[in-house]
Design a protein around this motif. Structure first.
Motif, PDB file in Angstrom:
ATOM      1  N   LEU A 101       0.787  -1.231   0.000  1.00 22.14           N
ATOM      2  CA  LEU A 101       0.000   0.000   0.000  1.00 22.14           C
ATOM      3  C   LEU A 101       0.824   1.288   0.000  1.00 22.14           C
ATOM      4  N   SER A 159      -9.649  -6.116  -0.271  1.00 24.49           N
ATOM      5  CA  SER A 159      -8.900  -7.306  -0.693  1.00 24.49           C
ATOM      6  C   SER A 159      -7.403  -7.118  -0.874  1.00 24.49           C
ATOM      7  N   ASN A 195      -9.283  -9.041  -7.274  1.00 23.70           N
ATOM      8  CA  ASN A 195      -7.942  -8.604  -6.914  1.00 23.70           C
ATOM      9  C   ASN A 195      -6.987  -9.768  -7.233  1.00 23.70           C
ATOM     10  N   SER A 196      -5.710  -9.551  -6.990  1.00 25.82           N
ATOM     11  CA  SER A 196      -4.735 -10.620  -7.258  1.00 25.82           C
ATOM     12  C   SER A 196      -5.062 -11.867  -6.422  1.00 25.82           C
TER      13      SER A 196
HETATM   14  C1  DHB Z   1      -1.708  -3.521  -2.639  1.00 27.37           C
HETATM   15  C2  DHB Z   1      -1.991  -4.678  -3.307  1.00 27.37           C
HETATM   16  C3  DHB Z   1      -3.284  -4.992  -3.614  1.00 27.37           C
HETATM   17  O1  DHB Z   1      -3.616  -6.119  -4.288  1.00 27.37           O
HETATM   18  C4  DHB Z   1      -4.285  -4.134  -3.232  1.00 27.37           C
HETATM   19  O2  DHB Z   1      -5.542  -4.431  -3.508  1.00 27.37           O
HETATM   20  C5  DHB Z   1      -4.003  -2.965  -2.558  1.00 27.37           C
HETATM   21  C6  DHB Z   1      -2.709  -2.659  -2.272  1.00 27.37           C
HETATM   22  C7  DHB Z   1      -0.352  -3.187  -2.304  1.00 27.37           C
HETATM   23  O3  DHB Z   1       0.415  -4.103  -1.960  1.00 27.37           O
HETATM   24  O4  DHB Z   1       0.002  -1.987  -2.333  1.00 27.37           O
END
Ligand code: DHB
Length: 311
Positions: free
Chosen positions: A71, A129, A193-194
């Motif tokens: 993040l 997520s 999401n991933s």
């Molecule tokens: C991040 C990764 C994600 O898949 C997400 O939804 C939000 C943030 C990250 O690692 O910054």
């Protein structure tokens, strides 16, 4: 035409970036806005600006990508300020603001409260997520917490928003998340999401390829398309018709985009392939998707959206 209708607006095409890719700074966001993409979404914001996890934290591999960014972002005020100004200067080009949380439940609520009290009236994608914050679970894997969180937000929030979901892998889980989400006036869900906490190993060094969390990270790209399609399809079949779907995961070609639309997606987000190819991906994808429509004799996306055949 590739025109896409989504929450009352018609976009030139359904393509957007997936949050996290090419959307950290105003410069990157303006470049997306000026690209061939139909719309765009901002980097998931937390209450305070964050540096994120140590590098290397994103790696492209043959069939996709692995990341544990943690993040990194410029903070909610930065994106809110950008969103308010962009909305005023380009009222006819809606976009989406992504909002996350680093601390957990209370920060999600506080972030949404700040947006509610701001002049921004556009769409928000509430990210339930993120798999990459050490020690913090993905909110949307806890159905009770997700129910509690949405209940608390809907008690004060009056502007349009949707949620970004992690992939689910069990039919019971599709049923459960849909039952939670159907209680609320959500405008959309974004699947997926991933795939969280995969592990990629370098065949020369016999080591992991990213530093955070001992190498565990979110998987994107070709690896995730069947999972993404299943989630788009399963949620489309279960959610109230008023809740639209954004399809994300494994879109590398016009054919991939077409398959997401067949499963019922209204808009389409591109993450790994945008990271690999750059902004030119949107022009290529629009050309490839248009060629498929023409070959099949469709004049518009509405003629086949959601119409996946079964045996
Ligand atoms: C991040 C990764 C994600 O898949 C997400 O939804 C939000 C943030 C990250 O690692 O910054």
């Amino acid at each position: 035409t590739l025109q896409a209708t989504f929450y009352g607006h018609t976009y030139d095409n359904p393509f957007m970036n997936a949050s996290g890719v090419h959307c950290m700074t105003m410069t990157e966001l303006d470049a997306l806005a000026d690209s061939a993409a139909g719309s765009f979404v901002t980097k998931s914001a937390t209450a305070e600006a964050r540096e994120g996890n140590p590098e290397p934290r994103y790696v492209n591999v043959d069939l996709g990508s692995i990341n544990s960014m943690g993040l990194p972002n410029l903070g909610l005020d930065y994106y809110l300020d950008y969103a308010i100004k962009r909305q005023a200067s380009h009222p006819d080009q809606p976009f989406v603001m992504s909002v996350a949380s680093y601390q957990g439940f209370d920060e999600y609520v506080a972030n949404m409260r700040k947006i509610q009290e701001s002049d921004y009236t556009g769409l928000v994608e509430l990210n339930l997520s993120c798999p990459n914050v050490p020690g913090k679970p993905q909110m949307a894997y806890d159905f009770e917490d997700t129910d509690r969180l949405l209940t608390e937000i809907f008690a004060f929030y009056t502007k349009p928003f949707g949620v970004k979901l992690p992939p689910y892998f069990d039919i019971m889980h599709f049923d459960k998340i849909a039952a939670v989400l159907n209680q609320f006036d959500l405008k959309f869900v974004n699947c997926i999401n991933s795939i969280g906490n995969g592990l990629y190993i370098d065949e020369v060094t016999d080591t992991v390829v990213i530093k955070p969390k001992g190498g565990f990270g979110g998987i994107g790209g070709e690896y995730v398309k069947p999972t993404a399609l299943a989630n788009v399809r399963a949620l489309k079949q279960r959610l109230n018709p008023s809740i639209e779907i954004i399809g994300t995961g494994g879109i590398l070609t016009g054919r991939d985009a077409y398959e997401h639309l067949l499963c019922g997606a209204s808009m389409l987000q591109v993450g790994t392939q945008l990271e690999k190819e750059g902004l030119g991906v949107f022009e290529r994808l629009t050309k490839e998707l248009l060629a498929i429509l023409e070959a099949k004799g469709y004049a518009s996306i509405a003629e086949f959206k959601g119409m996946l055949g079964t045996l």
